[in-house]
Design an enzyme around this catalytic site. Structure first.
Site, PDB file in Angstrom:
ATOM      1  CD  GLU A  52     -30.206  64.567  -0.564  1.00  0.00           C
ATOM      2  OE1 GLU A  52     -29.379  65.493  -0.662  1.00  0.00           O
ATOM      3  OE2 GLU A  52     -30.094  63.476  -1.178  1.00  0.00           O
ATOM      4  CB  CYS A  84     -31.673  66.832  -3.764  1.00  0.00           C
ATOM      5  SG  CYS A  84     -31.237  65.175  -4.306  1.00  0.00           S
ATOM      6  CB  SER A 168       1.967  34.115   1.718  1.00  0.00           C
ATOM      7  OG  SER A 168       1.254  33.775   0.541  1.00  0.00           O
ATOM      8  CD1 TRP A 170      -5.343  30.315   4.670  1.00  0.00           C
ATOM      9  CD2 TRP A 170      -5.117  32.274   3.623  1.00  0.00           C
ATOM     10  NE1 TRP A 170      -5.990  30.206   3.469  1.00  0.00           N
ATOM     11  CE2 TRP A 170      -5.870  31.401   2.805  1.00  0.00           C
ATOM     12  CE3 TRP A 170      -4.855  33.560   3.171  1.00  0.00           C
ATOM     13  CZ2 TRP A 170      -6.358  31.796   1.553  1.00  0.00           C
ATOM     14  CZ3 TRP A 170      -5.342  33.937   1.938  1.00  0.00           C
ATOM     15  CH2 TRP A 170      -6.082  33.068   1.142  1.00  0.00           C
ATOM     16  CG  ASP A 200       0.180  34.326  -3.412  1.00  0.00           C
ATOM     17  OD1 ASP A 200       0.946  33.365  -3.187  1.00  0.00           O
ATOM     18  OD2 ASP A 200       0.253  35.420  -2.825  1.00  0.00           O
ATOM     19  NE  ARG A 207     -11.931  33.341  -2.200  1.00  0.00           N
ATOM     20  CZ  ARG A 207     -10.900  34.145  -2.365  1.00  0.00           C
ATOM     21  NH1 ARG A 207     -11.011  35.207  -3.135  1.00  0.00           N
ATOM     22  NH2 ARG A 207      -9.753  33.898  -1.756  1.00  0.00           N
ATOM     23  CD  GLU A 290      -6.018  42.672  -1.062  1.00  0.00           C
ATOM     24  OE1 GLU A 290      -5.599  41.542  -1.346  1.00  0.00           O
ATOM     25  OE2 GLU A 290      -7.117  42.867  -0.509  1.00  0.00           O
ATOM     26  N   GLY A 292       2.575  42.681  -3.872  1.00  0.00           N
ATOM     27  CA  GLY A 292       3.315  42.231  -2.683  1.00  0.00           C
ATOM     28  C   GLY A 292       4.178  43.329  -2.117  1.00  0.00           C
TER      29      GLY A 292
END
Length: 385
Positions: A52, A84, A168, A170, A200, A207, A290, A292
């Site tokens: 605001e 505000c 894995s 891709w 992995d 990135r 994410e 496994g």
């Protein structure tokens, strides 16, 4: 410009703060006079001015008698910045259109009441569903004290995340990987199991897109993480969650800049509800889970998953020994499966992206312990004391 169009613009502005304001809410504001936009603003960073204020400053002296559109109820208390509502009243705004109320107990209607007492016409509910969905992370965190948990999977068409040899990379295409990094950027932390780190050696960074890296979190009950793991070399301090790690391993990790959290185990598994409470106390408002497969399954088994995104590649892996996307205990009956609601499907390159919210299944999740506002460590600058 009608009210819905103006609020839609405010929502678009609010989204520009993704990944920069956590654990604050995303907020956008637009000021309209005589059908023309004269001020725009969004909450840009944690601790910075609110949406605001930016909109009022851009509009300048033309605010008297204008309409203010804001995606979340304006604050009316002193936090990291002044209220505000004071600035809105001083600017002579005639009408304030608020998409949704701020559920923080320290706000939750107080800002709207303040504006109405000052004679400003307040209208609520314009694009309320869209605004609430945009701030689903904040709404969960501020009302429970536990982070919003978003499970992300990348699978083949037959539900595999790796071949029988463990390969894995891709599964999905480059466009999906970029989109996954956009998702990482939106959330405060990213979590994997130690098996994924060993197999992995991921960076757990963003990135592929501009933005700040989330906090890496590794579930490592017994202390198997390699000291050479790349996620320990990043600028963001990693959190290693364990229950029986030996002191020598813990000290070695700390010497490399990591934080080691000891969380109790239940039936041999880390207590994910205890972890959620600990993350909440650290003002980490969201977790992207994410991998496994076992980690994904354990979060589902614990009933703590708030949202699921699955990237599906048009690929068949095959083989009984190939790795399935979700492990854990699972369910005994199909009627107890975690079915998703509010499902959306879109195409990203050659892949499909399916997103939805788990319905309550046979395991009725316990409600996360509500945390008193003062225990949140000032987590919500827009709406906390």
């Amino acid at each position: 410009m009608n009210d819905a169009d103006a609020m839609r613009l405010a929502l678009e502005l609010a989204s520009l703060g993704e990944g920069s304001v956590n654990p604050n809410p995303l907020v956008g504001a637009v000021i309209v006079r005589d059908g023309r936009v004269i001020g725009r603003g969004y909450h840009r960073r944690f601790g910075g001015p609110h949406a605001e204020i930016f909109a009022l400053e851009e509009a300048g002296d033309a605010t008297r008698g204008a309409d203010l559109f804001v995606t979340l109820e304006p604050c009316s208390h002193h936090g990291k910045t002044p209220p505000c509502t004071d600035r809105i009243i001083e600017a002579g705004i005639a009408r304030a259109i608020v998409a949704v109320r701020d559920p923080n107990p320290t706000v939750n209607g107080a800002g709207i009441a303040c504006l109405r007492r000052a004679g400003i016409d307040v209208i609520e509910g314009v694009l309320a569903e869209e605004a609430a969905r945009q701030n689903e992370v904040f709404f969960k965190f501020i009302t429970t004290g536990s982070p919003f948990v978003h499970l992300k999977l990348a699978v083949s068409l037959d539900g595999r995340i790796a071949t029988r040899s463990g390969d894995s990379k891709w599964i999905t295409g480059e466009a999906s990987r970029v989109e996954a990094h956009r998702l990482r950027r939106k959330l405060a932390s990213i979590l994997v199991g130690v098996g994924t780190v060993i197999a992995d050696d991921p960076e757990l960074s963003v990135r592929h897109v501009p933005g700040e890296n989330p906090v890496p979190i590794v579930l490592d009950p017994t202390g198997r993480i390699p000291a050479s793991a790349r996620l320990l070399l990043g600028e963001v301090q990693a959190i290693i969650v364990t229950s029986t790690m030996d002191d020598a391993t813990e000290n070695a990790l700390i010497s490399r800049g990591a934080r080691v959290w000891r969380i109790p185990s239940v039936n041999g598994r880390l207590d994910l509800r205890q972890l959620g409470a600990r993350l909440g106390r650290a003002s980490i408002d969201s977790v992207l889970v994410e991998g496994g497969a076992e980690t994904a399954g354990r979060f589902l088994d614990a009933g703590v998953v708030d949202k699921v995104t699955v990237f599906i590649a048009p690929t068949l892996v095959g083989g009984r020994e190939a790795i399935s996307s979700v492990g854990g205990l699972g369910v005994e009956r199909m009627a107890h499966a975690w079915r998703l609601r509010d499902v959306s499907v879109r195409r990203i390159g050659e892949d499909l992206c399916v997103t939805g919210y788990p319905r309550d299944g046979a395991r009725q999740p316990e409600k996360a312990p509500r945390m008193a506002p003062e225990e949140r460590g000032g987590a919500c600058q827009h709406s906390s004391p």
